[in-house]
Design a protein around this motif. Sequence first.
Motif, short mmCIF file in Angstrom:
data_model
loop_
_atom_site.label_atom_id
_atom_site.label_comp_id
_atom_site.label_asym_id
_atom_site.label_seq_id
_atom_site.Cartn_x
_atom_site.Cartn_y
_atom_site.Cartn_z
N LEU A 23 0.84 -1.19 0.00
CA LEU A 23 0.00 0.00 0.00
C LEU A 23 0.87 1.24 0.00
O LEU A 23 2.05 1.20 0.35
CB LEU A 23 -0.90 0.01 1.26
N LYS A 24 0.28 2.35 -0.39
CA LYS A 24 0.98 3.62 -0.30
C LYS A 24 1.23 3.95 1.17
O LYS A 24 0.46 3.55 2.05
CB LYS A 24 0.17 4.72 -0.97
N GLU A 25 2.29 4.73 1.42
CA GLU A 25 2.67 4.99 2.81
C GLU A 25 1.56 5.70 3.58
O GLU A 25 1.37 5.44 4.78
CB GLU A 25 3.95 5.82 2.88
N ALA A 26 0.79 6.56 2.91
CA ALA A 26 -0.30 7.25 3.62
C ALA A 26 -1.32 6.25 4.15
O ALA A 26 -1.80 6.37 5.28
CB ALA A 26 -0.97 8.26 2.70
N THR A 27 -1.63 5.24 3.34
CA THR A 27 -2.57 4.21 3.79
C THR A 27 -1.94 3.34 4.87
O THR A 27 -2.60 2.95 5.84
CB THR A 27 -3.02 3.34 2.61
N THR A 31 -2.29 4.83 8.19
CA THR A 31 -3.62 4.58 8.76
C THR A 31 -3.69 3.18 9.37
O THR A 31 -4.23 2.98 10.47
CB THR A 31 -4.70 4.72 7.68
N VAL A 32 -3.13 2.20 8.66
CA VAL A 32 -3.13 0.82 9.16
C VAL A 32 -2.39 0.75 10.50
O VAL A 32 -2.87 0.14 11.47
CB VAL A 32 -2.48 -0.13 8.14
N HIS A 33 -1.23 1.40 10.59
CA HIS A 33 -0.45 1.33 11.82
C HIS A 33 -1.09 2.15 12.94
O HIS A 33 -0.97 1.78 14.12
CB HIS A 33 0.99 1.77 11.54
N TRP A 34 -1.77 3.23 12.61
CA TRP A 34 -2.52 3.97 13.64
C TRP A 34 -3.57 3.05 14.25
O TRP A 34 -3.71 2.97 15.47
CB TRP A 34 -3.18 5.19 13.02
N ARG A 35 -4.30 2.33 13.39
CA ARG A 35 -5.33 1.42 13.90
C ARG A 35 -4.71 0.26 14.66
O ARG A 35 -5.30 -0.23 15.64
CB ARG A 35 -6.20 0.91 12.74
N ALA A 88 2.82 6.82 13.65
CA ALA A 88 1.38 6.60 13.50
C ALA A 88 0.89 5.57 14.51
O ALA A 88 -0.18 5.73 15.12
CB ALA A 88 1.06 6.15 12.08
N PHE A 89 1.67 4.51 14.70
CA PHE A 89 1.28 3.45 15.65
C PHE A 89 1.10 4.02 17.05
O PHE A 89 0.08 3.79 17.70
CB PHE A 89 2.33 2.34 15.64
N PHE A 90 2.11 4.75 17.53
CA PHE A 90 2.03 5.23 18.91
C PHE A 90 1.04 6.38 19.07
O PHE A 90 0.53 6.61 20.18
CB PHE A 90 3.42 5.59 19.42
N THR A 91 0.71 7.06 17.98
CA THR A 91 -0.40 8.02 18.04
C THR A 91 -1.70 7.27 18.31
O THR A 91 -2.51 7.66 19.16
CB THR A 91 -0.50 8.82 16.74
N GLY A 92 -1.90 6.16 17.60
CA GLY A 92 -3.08 5.34 17.85
C GLY A 92 -3.05 4.66 19.20
O GLY A 92 -4.08 4.49 19.85
#
Length: 286
Positions: A107-111, A114-118, A239-243
Motif C-alpha cells: 500500500l501507499k505509505e499514507a494508507t 492509517t493501518v499502523h494507527w489502527r 502513527a502506531f504510537f499516536t493510535g
Amino acid sequence: MTAQQSPPAPVMAWAERTLGPLAVLRGAAAEPPLGRAWDVVRTGDGARLQVKVALDPDAFTRETFAHRHAVPALGPGAAPRLLATSAAHLALIVTTLPGTPLTRLRLKEATLRTVHWRAGFLLAQLHQAARRTGTAHHDAPTDLPRLADEAARHLGTAGDRLSVDEQKRVMGLADRLRFVGRLPLGYIHGGPLGSSLLWSADAQLALRDFESARFAPAVLDFVDLACGPWAPQPGLRTAFFTGYGRTLGHDEELALHCLTALTAAHRLAEARAAEDKAPRTASRGE
C-alpha cells in the motif's frame, strides 16, 4: 490426506460432532508456529471456520484464556470468535477473518500510516484488557531476563554471521536488558504482529493467533514491528504510537533497543540452523 493437510482424525471427529459436517479447505502451519491450523467450511451453511491444535497445554491454555477474557475487549470483527475447545485434543475452533497480513501489504505509505494507527489503537485495547482479566502477574518480570539469557545461545548458533565486535555488542545489550527500570505491563499478544494483524478490503483491521498471549511488559509487542516495517519507514512507528495513545518512556525505549538487537541475533541463529539442517534433509531423500 496427510496429517498436515487435514486435522488428526480424533480432532476432526470432535469438530464435526460439535459443528456438523466439515470440509477442509487447506492445511497451514499456525503463525506463530505454536501449533497447527486448518481452514474448514461447514457444509450445512458454508460458514468458514478454523480448527487449531496447540503445540502444548500451555499454548492451549493461553489462547483459550485470551479468547474468553481479553479478546472480547477488542470489539466485534476485530478478532476471531471462539466457538469450541477440547482440552483432551488441545484443540480450538474459531471463526475466520478476511484480510491480508501486514507483512504482505503493498500500500501507499499514507494508507500504511492509517493501518499502523489502527494497529496501535487495537493493541492498546488488548493491553488494557489485562485490568479486567484478573490474570496472575507473577510471571511478567521473568520475560526480559529469560530473553537476555537466551542471547548467548543464539549467538553461538549464528556463528560467523556476526563479527566478534557485533557479538560483544549484542551481549552488552542483553546485560543492559536485565537492569532496565520498571516497565508498563499489559496483556500482550506475544506473537509476530506482522503476520497476525489482518487488513481487509473494507479498511478493517483485525488481530488473530493468541497462543502466546500473556501478562508481560507491553514493549514486547512492539519488537516485531520495530524489526520490520518501522525500520525503513519511521513514520509508521509515529502513527502506531499516536493510535496507541502514548509514547514510550526512557526505559521502554532502552528495552526496545535491546530487544531489537536480540531479535536480530535470534533470526540469524534460526537462519543458520535452517541452513545447517537442509543438507542433512536432502541426503535422507537421496
